[in-house]
Design a protein around this motif. Structure first.
Motif, short mmCIF file in Angstrom:
data_model
loop_
_atom_site.label_atom_id
_atom_site.label_comp_id
_atom_site.label_asym_id
_atom_site.label_seq_id
_atom_site.Cartn_x
_atom_site.Cartn_y
_atom_site.Cartn_z
N PHE A 247 12.80 2.46 7.50
CA PHE A 247 11.64 3.01 6.79
C PHE A 247 11.75 2.83 5.28
O PHE A 247 10.80 2.40 4.62
CB PHE A 247 11.46 4.49 7.14
N SER A 248 12.89 3.13 4.70
CA SER A 248 13.04 3.01 3.25
C SER A 248 12.89 1.57 2.80
O SER A 248 12.20 1.27 1.81
CB SER A 248 14.41 3.55 2.81
N GLN A 249 13.51 0.65 3.53
CA GLN A 249 13.48 -0.76 3.14
C GLN A 249 12.07 -1.35 3.26
O GLN A 249 11.59 -2.04 2.34
CB GLN A 249 14.46 -1.56 4.01
N LEU A 250 11.40 -1.10 4.38
CA LEU A 250 10.08 -1.70 4.58
C LEU A 250 9.02 -1.01 3.73
O LEU A 250 8.06 -1.66 3.30
CB LEU A 250 9.71 -1.65 6.07
N SER A 251 9.20 0.27 3.45
CA SER A 251 8.28 0.95 2.53
C SER A 251 8.39 0.33 1.14
O SER A 251 7.38 0.07 0.47
CB SER A 251 8.60 2.45 2.46
N TRP A 252 9.61 0.08 0.71
CA TRP A 252 9.82 -0.57 -0.59
C TRP A 252 9.14 -1.94 -0.61
O TRP A 252 8.46 -2.29 -1.59
CB TRP A 252 11.31 -0.72 -0.86
N LEU A 253 9.30 -2.71 0.46
CA LEU A 253 8.73 -4.05 0.51
C LEU A 253 7.20 -4.00 0.39
O LEU A 253 6.60 -4.76 -0.38
CB LEU A 253 9.15 -4.74 1.81
N LEU A 254 6.56 -3.11 1.13
CA LEU A 254 5.10 -3.00 1.05
C LEU A 254 4.63 -2.60 -0.34
O LEU A 254 3.55 -3.00 -0.78
CB LEU A 254 4.60 -1.97 2.07
N GLN A 255 5.43 -1.82 -1.03
CA GLN A 255 5.02 -1.34 -2.34
C GLN A 255 5.13 -2.40 -3.44
O GLN A 255 4.64 -2.19 -4.55
CB GLN A 255 5.88 -0.12 -2.72
N GLN A 256 5.72 -3.55 -3.12
CA GLN A 256 5.91 -4.57 -4.14
C GLN A 256 4.63 -5.33 -4.47
O GLN A 256 4.51 -5.92 -5.54
CB GLN A 256 7.00 -5.56 -3.71
N SER A 257 3.65 -5.33 -3.56
CA SER A 257 2.41 -6.05 -3.84
C SER A 257 1.30 -5.56 -2.93
O SER A 257 1.53 -5.34 -1.73
CB SER A 257 2.60 -7.56 -3.63
N PRO A 258 0.07 -5.42 -3.46
CA PRO A 258 -1.06 -5.08 -2.59
C PRO A 258 -1.44 -6.23 -1.66
O PRO A 258 -2.25 -6.04 -0.75
CB PRO A 258 -2.19 -4.78 -3.59
N ARG A 259 -0.86 -7.42 -1.88
CA ARG A 259 -1.11 -8.56 -0.98
C ARG A 259 -0.32 -8.45 0.31
O ARG A 259 -0.57 -9.20 1.25
CB ARG A 259 -0.72 -9.88 -1.67
N TYR A 260 0.65 -7.55 0.38
CA TYR A 260 1.56 -7.49 1.51
C TYR A 260 1.05 -6.54 2.59
O TYR A 260 0.53 -5.45 2.30
CB TYR A 260 2.94 -7.00 1.07
N THR A 261 1.22 -6.96 3.84
CA THR A 261 1.02 -6.08 4.99
C THR A 261 2.21 -6.27 5.94
O THR A 261 3.01 -7.20 5.78
CB THR A 261 -0.28 -6.41 5.75
N LEU A 262 2.31 -5.39 6.93
CA LEU A 262 3.27 -5.55 8.02
C LEU A 262 2.52 -5.86 9.30
O LEU A 262 1.39 -5.42 9.49
CB LEU A 262 4.09 -4.27 8.22
N THR A 263 3.18 -6.60 10.20
CA THR A 263 2.67 -6.80 11.55
C THR A 263 3.79 -6.43 12.51
O THR A 263 4.82 -7.11 12.57
CB THR A 263 2.22 -8.25 11.79
N VAL A 264 3.61 -5.33 13.23
CA VAL A 264 4.64 -4.82 14.13
C VAL A 264 4.56 -5.55 15.46
O VAL A 264 3.48 -5.66 16.05
CB VAL A 264 4.47 -3.30 14.34
#
Length: 312
Positions: A247-264
């Motif tokens: 959670f901490s790592q992927l939350s940080w990654l998403l916060q780096q750019s509004p262009r980023y999303t996750l696909t689970v």
């Protein structure tokens, strides 16, 4: 690996979704389906998927049915979920995104065809596949299994889809992730070939179903370094069974750019609990995380999050 994609804002009079708790505007691919009236709200969990449409028969099945609609009533929540995205699904309905694999044909004429290794040929070429999909207004996700297939494929996307404004996601495994041992594609070579309004999907290669460790800080930092200079939208495929430890790592990654999303996504033999997914739904706007999961799981997620505002 990351997935790059495209979407469109067709200007149909619907209001854009605003930024969520952790920022970021609604993803363009999701907005496309919203403006087409194919999702009920700006929630990426409503987007449904079909996989391995690597033959004429599988493509026809995907275009005419092949997955449950997002409105299917939820099943009782099991304690642990062991879904496979490739398992047969009853109650066929229209899917939003169609996924297929692209290779360079192993014999003459050498052109991009739809197949997954170890297959070396197919009864349908990439050109024929794109011509079929574009008439049905489906989203497209292409998984590239070799760098050799990328260069001759991208001009076909430009030629055949330039006027369509469909969601187009381009995927390849570019880095090793938890338990990953296979050799990924060289990230710089793959990413430098990208162009046009596509969404890039950058993936980590991961190990088998017994992998327990989540995505490490080193792995997410490296992925951000690879993708930070891209102008495209980027979605990061992340394995559902690893989310609780990441959670901490992927939350940080998403916060780096509004262009980023996750696909689970999930492996065929993976086990995960619905509760592992909910913290991400609570932390980020619902438009920022797609769920390439069996339809009952996506429906349960939607029901569990109905109290969340989507600003539409």
């Amino acid at each position: 690996m990351p997935v790059w994609g495209s979407g469109t804002s067709a200007g149909c009079g619907r209001r854009d979704a605003a930024a969520g708790p952790s920022g970021g505007m609604a993803d363009a691919s999701l907005r496309y389906f919203w403006e087409q009236g194919r999702v009920s709200r700006m929630d990426a969990a409503e987007v449904s998927w079909t996989h391995a449409a690597n033959s004429r028969a599988r493509l026809m099945e995907a275009l005419t049915g092949g997955c449950q609609p997002a409105s299917t009533p939820p099943e009782p929540e099991p304690k642990t979920l062991s879904p496979s995205p490739y398992s047969p699904r009853p109650n066929p309905g229209p899917c939003h995104m169609i996924e297929a694999d692209v290779i360079l044909r192993g014999c003459e004429p050498t052109e991009p065809v739809m197949a997954h290794p170890p297959d070396t040929d197919s009864d349908i070429t990439l050109r024929e596949w794109l011509e079929g999909v574009r008439e049905h207004k489906k989203g497209i996700k292409l998984d590239f299994k070799s760098l050799e297939a990328v260069a001759p494929s991208l001009p076909l996307l430009t030629e055949l889809l330039a006027e369509q404004k469909l969601p187009v996601w381009i995927n390849a495994d570019v880095l090793c992730g938890p338990g990953g041992r296979a050799r990924p594609l060289e990230p710089a070579a793959f990413l430098s070939a990208q162009g046009g309004p596509v969404t890039v999907k950058g993936s980590w290669l991961t190990g088998g179903p017994r992998v327990c460790a989540g995505y490490s800080w080193e792995e997410v930092h490296r992925m951000e370094e690879v993708c930070e200079s891209l102008p495209n939208p980027v979605t990061f495929p992340v394995r559902a069974a690893l989310l609780a430890e990441s959670f901490s790592q992927l939350s940080w990654l998403l916060q780096q750019s509004p262009r980023y999303t996750l696909t689970v996504w999930t492996g065929e033999k993976d086990d995960f609990a619905l509760r592992d997914l909910l913290p991400y739904r609570q932390e980020f706007h619902l438009s920022r995380i797609y769920y390439d999961l069996p339809d009952p799981v996506r429906t349960q997620l939607g029901m569990a999050s109905r109290h969340q505002s989507t600003d539409v």
